[in-house]
Design an enzyme around this catalytic site. Structure first.
Site, mmCIF file in Angstrom:
data_model
loop_
_atom_site.group_PDB
_atom_site.id
_atom_site.type_symbol
_atom_site.label_atom_id
_atom_site.label_comp_id
_atom_site.label_asym_id
_atom_site.label_seq_id
_atom_site.Cartn_x
_atom_site.Cartn_y
_atom_site.Cartn_z
ATOM 1 C CE LYS A 25 0.553 10.669 -4.364
ATOM 2 N NZ LYS A 25 -0.661 10.547 -5.190
ATOM 3 C CB SER A 26 -1.528 5.082 0.032
ATOM 4 O OG SER A 26 -1.360 4.989 -1.352
ATOM 5 N NE ARG A 30 -5.912 3.583 1.958
ATOM 6 C CZ ARG A 30 -5.632 3.906 0.680
ATOM 7 N NH1 ARG A 30 -4.932 4.992 0.394
ATOM 8 N NH2 ARG A 30 -6.065 3.151 -0.308
ATOM 9 N N GLY A 98 -6.547 11.296 -7.656
ATOM 10 C CA GLY A 98 -7.516 10.209 -7.844
ATOM 11 C C GLY A 98 -7.846 9.524 -6.533
ATOM 12 C CB SER A 172 -8.925 -0.430 -8.202
ATOM 13 O OG SER A 172 -9.019 0.862 -7.624
ATOM 14 C CD GLN A 174 -7.170 5.507 -6.586
ATOM 15 O OE1 GLN A 174 -7.974 5.656 -7.511
ATOM 16 N NE2 GLN A 174 -6.006 6.127 -6.555
ATOM 17 C CG ASP A 324 1.215 4.505 -8.073
ATOM 18 O OD1 ASP A 324 0.433 4.472 -9.047
ATOM 19 O OD2 ASP A 324 0.825 4.654 -6.894
ATOM 20 C CE LYS A 351 -2.779 3.484 -11.630
ATOM 21 N NZ LYS A 351 -3.582 3.272 -10.428
ATOM 22 N NE ARG A 355 1.588 7.712 -13.712
ATOM 23 C CZ ARG A 355 1.331 7.639 -12.418
ATOM 24 N NH1 ARG A 355 1.254 6.452 -11.825
ATOM 25 N NH2 ARG A 355 1.159 8.732 -11.705
HETATM 26 C C1 S3P Z 1 -3.783 4.125 -4.456
HETATM 27 C C2 S3P Z 1 -4.089 3.058 -5.264
HETATM 28 C C3 S3P Z 1 -3.567 2.902 -6.632
HETATM 29 C C4 S3P Z 1 -2.386 3.816 -6.898
HETATM 30 C C5 S3P Z 1 -2.602 5.202 -6.381
HETATM 31 C C6 S3P Z 1 -2.850 5.183 -4.880
HETATM 32 C C7 S3P Z 1 -4.379 4.191 -3.103
HETATM 33 O O1 S3P Z 1 -4.593 3.228 -7.555
HETATM 34 O O2 S3P Z 1 -2.092 3.855 -8.270
HETATM 35 O O3 S3P Z 1 -1.484 6.023 -6.646
HETATM 36 O O4 S3P Z 1 -3.889 4.973 -2.268
HETATM 37 O O5 S3P Z 1 -5.338 3.457 -2.848
HETATM 38 P P1 S3P Z 1 -5.728 2.146 -7.998
HETATM 39 O O6 S3P Z 1 -6.558 1.828 -6.842
HETATM 40 O O7 S3P Z 1 -6.477 2.839 -9.086
HETATM 41 O O8 S3P Z 1 -4.939 0.971 -8.484
#
Ligand code: S3P
Length: 445
Positions: A25-26, A30, A98, A172, A174, A324, A351, A355
């Protein structure tokens, strides 16, 4: 309103066979964002076709990207170049995601345009201030928001963005990625210092597309410097299977006696393998077969055999590399002999749901001895777990999947109140797990 989908899981026969879980997914987020930031055509194979990713695709289209499905998992992205986004004429709705919203806030922050961001009820409770603060330093401003921390909000990107140096107050990926993406249309060097390493897919993909990145170790963590306004060159991306999705069949095979499965093409980036490390410490029989490099990531097939697990201490330093995976680790810990203590879990509270609270409530309902701390969790494992409960999932896909996995080995079936959110990351979860031997009952309301 989307349909509510209660699902029950019941004691299952051994899991056997091979499975390629959906793509990461990440990396898929991107790929869409950076593909749109290139000049020219990027070809993506094995893009994750899940709701979170489709929301990011829609957002990139609304800002001028051309994103087209050309076959099964195959996508063509025609980019607009860094700085080439155009103002969307409708709000961008990121649904449950998110990652999608935070990364796109970063991207928009250095464009001279005004964009409305929204999401579903779960996303609207999650903190955005952690990205908005550094983006304000870059020059973006919030035009409208209830409390400057939550969606829905309207962001006005900076006409003359400033390169900043920012030390992450929370681990983080993100937030790190939002700042680096803002750096794409900012003159000068954008610098992020991360005290603890977090997933590095943005950095890897930026380098792959030709951006100049300088990454140096700091006394603690890493310093990441991006030279602004690069011309990103398009490329070809093949996205590996998501270790965070693989975690569910992996733990299921470990706890269901007699199981023996192979999980294909799983990404083994060291910023994502904390769960495998932990499970191996617990005595899990996980063998990495055919480890290889593909598209800048290490991938491998995982052979997983049912194992006698024992409780362990999971250090807080490991949290970013398995953030996660705690919901499903709780399931492994519940069936392990002895006690498991997990520390450094504060981020779990923000999250898709809280969680830590959701797991504790579900463990209680299923008869698992545990103790919830402010940022820790203690679980006392047992060979048999009563189950027989209905679990509140709070619109959280990983809570839903974790308790379904627990139900495959509990004495009585476990029901989740709503499995609809599973489609945000693992469409096909029920069918794929059923093909391995898991038993579920679905009843649409
Ligand atoms: C992610 C970063 C993580 C993760 C999320 C995906 C990403 O969050 O929990 O499912 O793709 O950068 P955080 O950056 O809030 O830790």
């Amino acid at each position: 309103m989307a349909k509510i989908l209660p699902i029950s899981a019941q004691k299952s026969e051994p899991l056997l066979g091979k499975l390629r879980v959906p793509s990461d997914k990440s990396i898929s987020h991107r790929a869409l964002i950076l593909g749109t930031s290139c000049v020219g055509e990027t070809l993506v194979s094995n893009l994750l076709e899940a709701e979170d990713i489709m929301a990011t695709a829609d957002a990139m289209r609304a800002m001028g990207g051309h994103i087209e499905k050309t076959g099964d998992g195959r996508w063509l992205i025609k980019g607009v170049g860094t700085g080439g986004l155009s103002q969307p004429d409708q709000p961008l709705d990121f649904g449950n995601s998110g990652t999608g919203v935070r990364l796109c806030l970063g991207l928009v922050a250095s464009h001279n345009m005004t964009v409305e961001f929204s999401g579903d009820a779960s996303l609207s409770k999650r903190p955005m201030g952690r990205v908005l603060k550094p983006l304000a330093d870059i020059g973006a401003s919030i035009v409208s928001s209830h409390d400057r921390d939550r969606l829905p909000l309207t962001l006005k990107g900076a006409a003359n963005p400033l390169a900043i140096e920012y030390t992450l107050p929370v681990a983080s990926a993100q937030v790190k990625s939002a700042i680096l993406l803002a750096g794409l249309n900012t003159p000068g060097i954008m610098t992020v210092i991360e005290p603890e390493p977090t997933r590095d897919h943005t950095e890897r993909m930026l380098s792959y597309f030709g951006a100049e990145l300088n990454i140096t170790p700091e006394a603690q963590g890493r310093r990441i410097e991006l030279t602004g306004q690069p011309e990103l060159r398009p490329g070809i991306l093949n996205i590996p299977a998501d270790p965070s999705s693989a975690a569910f069949p992996l733990v299921a095979a470990l706890i269901i006696p007699g199981s023996d499965i192979v999980l294909k093409d799983v990404m083994l980036n060291p910023t994502r393998t904390g769960l495998i490390t932990t499970l191996k410490e617990m005595g899990a029989k996980i063998t990495i077969v055919d480890e290889r490099e593909e598209g800048g990531e290490t991938i491998g097939d995982l052979r997983v055999e049912a194992s006698e697990l024992k409780g362990v201490q999971v250090p807080s330093s490991r949290a970013p590399s398995m953030i996660d995976e705690y919901p499903v680790l709780c399931v492994a810990a519940a069936f392990a002999s002895g006690q498991t203590h997990m520390a450094g879990l504060g981020e779990l509270r923000v999250k898709e749901s809280d969680r830590l609270a959701a797991m504790a409530a579900g463990l209680k309902a299923c008869g698992v001895e545990h103790e919830e701390g402010e940022d820790s969790l203690f679980i006392c494992g047992k060979d048999s777990i009563p189950g027989g409960a209905t679990i509140k999932t709070h619109m959280d896909h990983r809570i839903a999947m974790a308790f379904l996995i627990m139900g495959l080995r509990s004495d009585s079936p476990i029901t989740i109140d709503d499995g609809a959110m599973i489609a945000t990351s693992f469409p096909g979860f029920i069918d794929e797990m059923t093909a391995l031997g898991a038993t579920f009952k679905t009843s649409a309301e």
